[in-house]
Design an enzyme around this catalytic site. Sequence first.
Site, mmCIF file in Angstrom:
data_model
loop_
_atom_site.group_PDB
_atom_site.id
_atom_site.type_symbol
_atom_site.label_atom_id
_atom_site.label_comp_id
_atom_site.label_asym_id
_atom_site.label_seq_id
_atom_site.Cartn_x
_atom_site.Cartn_y
_atom_site.Cartn_z
ATOM 1 N N HIS A 1 40.596 30.786 47.756
ATOM 2 C CA HIS A 1 39.298 30.562 47.122
ATOM 3 C C HIS A 1 39.048 29.064 46.880
ATOM 4 O O HIS A 1 39.983 28.289 46.671
ATOM 5 C CB HIS A 1 39.287 31.302 45.783
ATOM 6 C CG HIS A 1 37.957 31.340 45.099
ATOM 7 N ND1 HIS A 1 37.610 30.445 44.130
ATOM 8 C CD2 HIS A 1 36.901 32.180 45.246
ATOM 9 C CE1 HIS A 1 36.390 30.724 43.686
ATOM 10 N NE2 HIS A 1 35.940 31.779 44.342
ATOM 11 N N GLU B 1 45.957 34.196 46.701
ATOM 12 C CA GLU B 1 45.273 35.227 45.921
ATOM 13 C C GLU B 1 46.059 36.523 46.066
ATOM 14 O O GLU B 1 46.767 36.702 47.053
ATOM 15 C CB GLU B 1 43.842 35.432 46.459
ATOM 16 C CG GLU B 1 42.966 34.215 46.230
ATOM 17 C CD GLU B 1 41.607 34.292 46.922
ATOM 18 O OE1 GLU B 1 41.016 35.378 46.995
ATOM 19 O OE2 GLU B 1 41.139 33.243 47.379
ATOM 20 N N ASP C 1 46.259 33.984 42.223
ATOM 21 C CA ASP C 1 44.907 34.194 41.689
ATOM 22 C C ASP C 1 44.590 35.690 41.763
ATOM 23 O O ASP C 1 44.422 36.244 42.846
ATOM 24 C CB ASP C 1 43.921 33.366 42.529
ATOM 25 C CG ASP C 1 42.480 33.514 42.067
ATOM 26 O OD1 ASP C 1 42.192 34.397 41.243
ATOM 27 O OD2 ASP C 1 41.633 32.727 42.553
ATOM 28 N N SER D 1 39.205 37.453 48.229
ATOM 29 C CA SER D 1 37.882 37.739 47.681
ATOM 30 C C SER D 1 36.851 38.122 48.727
ATOM 31 O O SER D 1 35.884 38.791 48.407
ATOM 32 C CB SER D 1 37.381 36.529 46.890
ATOM 33 O OG SER D 1 37.253 35.402 47.732
ATOM 34 N N LYS E 1 34.890 39.380 36.199
ATOM 35 C CA LYS E 1 34.645 40.365 37.259
ATOM 36 C C LYS E 1 34.905 41.765 36.695
ATOM 37 O O LYS E 1 34.094 42.266 35.936
ATOM 38 C CB LYS E 1 35.457 39.998 38.488
ATOM 39 C CG LYS E 1 34.812 38.760 39.131
ATOM 40 C CD LYS E 1 35.547 38.114 40.256
ATOM 41 C CE LYS E 1 34.703 36.930 40.747
ATOM 42 N NZ LYS E 1 35.480 35.857 41.331
ATOM 43 N N ASN F 1 30.638 42.126 41.301
ATOM 44 C CA ASN F 1 32.084 42.299 41.090
ATOM 45 C C ASN F 1 32.393 42.932 39.739
ATOM 46 O O ASN F 1 33.528 42.868 39.267
ATOM 47 C CB ASN F 1 32.789 40.949 41.177
ATOM 48 C CG ASN F 1 32.638 40.318 42.545
ATOM 49 O OD1 ASN F 1 32.685 41.014 43.565
ATOM 50 N ND2 ASN F 1 32.461 39.009 42.582
ATOM 51 N N HIS G 1 40.410 39.281 41.781
ATOM 52 C CA HIS G 1 39.926 40.587 42.242
ATOM 53 C C HIS G 1 40.999 41.666 42.118
ATOM 54 O O HIS G 1 40.820 42.786 42.609
ATOM 55 C CB HIS G 1 39.422 40.491 43.682
ATOM 56 C CG HIS G 1 38.278 39.537 43.815
ATOM 57 N ND1 HIS G 1 36.967 39.909 43.620
ATOM 58 C CD2 HIS G 1 38.256 38.203 44.065
ATOM 59 C CE1 HIS G 1 36.185 38.844 43.773
ATOM 60 N NE2 HIS G 1 36.944 37.801 44.036
HETATM 61 C C1 LIG Z 1 35.322 34.394 41.260
HETATM 62 C C2 LIG Z 1 36.633 33.827 41.632
HETATM 63 C C3 LIG Z 1 37.227 32.807 40.875
HETATM 64 C C4 LIG Z 1 36.490 32.102 39.780
HETATM 65 O O1 LIG Z 1 36.400 32.840 38.608
HETATM 66 P P1 LIG Z 1 35.147 32.590 37.668
HETATM 67 O O2 LIG Z 1 35.563 33.131 36.354
HETATM 68 O O3 LIG Z 1 34.008 33.330 38.279
HETATM 69 O O4 LIG Z 1 34.920 31.105 37.622
HETATM 70 C C5 LIG Z 1 38.485 32.403 41.209
HETATM 71 N N1 LIG Z 1 39.147 32.940 42.251
HETATM 72 C C6 LIG Z 1 38.606 33.908 43.005
HETATM 73 C C7 LIG Z 1 39.400 34.467 44.134
HETATM 74 C C8 LIG Z 1 37.331 34.370 42.739
HETATM 75 O O5 LIG Z 1 36.787 35.287 43.518
#
Ligand SMILES: *Cc1c(COP(=O)(O)O)cnc(C)c1O
Length: 411
Positions: A146, A192, A221, A196, A255, A60, A224
């Site tokens: 997520h 989100e 969230d 993801s 990411k 990512n 991505h």
């Molecule tokens: C990877 C991810 C997280 C967590 O983030 P990290 O910094 O890797 O702990 C949260 N939400 C989604 C949708 C993710 O893909």
Amino acid sequence: MRGSARIADIRDRPPWLKVLEDELRKLEAVGLKRHLRQWESAQGSTGTLEGHEVINLASNDYLGLANEEFMREAFRAAAHRFGVGSGASRLLAGSQPPHQQLEEALADFKRTEAALAFACGFSAAVGTISALTGPGDVLVLDKLSHACLVDGAKLSGATLRIFPHNDLEKLDSHLRWAAKKFPRGRILILTESVFSMDGDLAPLAEIVEIKDRYGAWLMVDEAHGIGVIGSEGRGLVDALGLGPRVEIQMGTLGKALGAAGGVIAGSRPLVDLLVNKARSFIFSTAPPAAQAAAAHAAITWLPTPAGKARIASLEKNRRLLSELCRLPQPPPSAIVPVMVGSECAAVELAARCLESGFWIPAVRYPTVPRGKARLRLSLTAKHTTQHLEHASAMLLAMASMDAPQSLNSEI
Ligand SMILES: *Cc1c(COP(=O)(O)O)cnc(C)c1O
């Protein structure tokens, strides 16, 4: 001899180990056992997986920042000045300048009043959701949310309601129910911006309209979305001009931003309250200053001409892959799922990709629902035209051989 030695082994093994081993065997039998592979390189569009040179479609690190020289330099300089460990929680030992600089830059970037950095996105979500809601409140989650949103929701002790993925009618009816049943409770929607494992987008403008009718709050969230959506990578909330109407924006610095850490962006009172109540912030050692400095370097680089050009390259690669794979339209994000269905078939296909020199992970339950296993391609700005030509040729060849439910049928 070997046989009897093995029997002795089994007899000597404490029962609790056999319980764990049984559980692992059951996972294996249904194609759900996972194990860690050895990736021997820095992040990049190519690298070495267990001795084999492969094209990397698993990471990512969408903008190729994780191993960029200016990022390493920011990390190195901060490590030189502030050392490696942060010593304690920031509430105990104080914030170091890189933490504060990062938070100011994140608030600027997200165009919010304030921002708070966490050790990772997962802890940002869990700490924030459980700080803001509890028994007597209602959390309304998209079905594909997520794990960190789900776990934060469970931890909060609030009443949970799930709506089918992006189903606005069901969201509306959950909110109506919650407003009636919990007139004095808080209602918080969790979703989100870019999903993801499917790479599709939430209808955020519509969700904001609906939640305002019920006085509910919204937490988005952007794990991505940051670095991918919008010409400066500010995420979907900003691209839709919804910043002032979204109570809580969340993201990761690990990411597209190529570093590590999590972020909550929003109002000053929100951040002040989290400093007082988010247990994953309070009771956890602060991330290293060098990690914050690297994330700061990424965040301030994105709106520069070089940053915008990198985001444009990623978008070009999204368009290119969709043309090469004859998708009906370019993917709305950097994530391209190739739907397979059965868990075992997905694992088998991923192994064949690897034989052909492509590192493309099979994603299975519980990351996605049972029977919806898939290959998950992560496109980056660093993939070359040739990488994508080879990848699409391989995928199309596999699709015609196995006739799986068409390439990328979910988008
Ligand atoms: C990877 C991810 C997280 C967590 O983030 P990290 O910094 O890797 O702990 C949260 N939400 C989604 C949708 C993710 O893909």
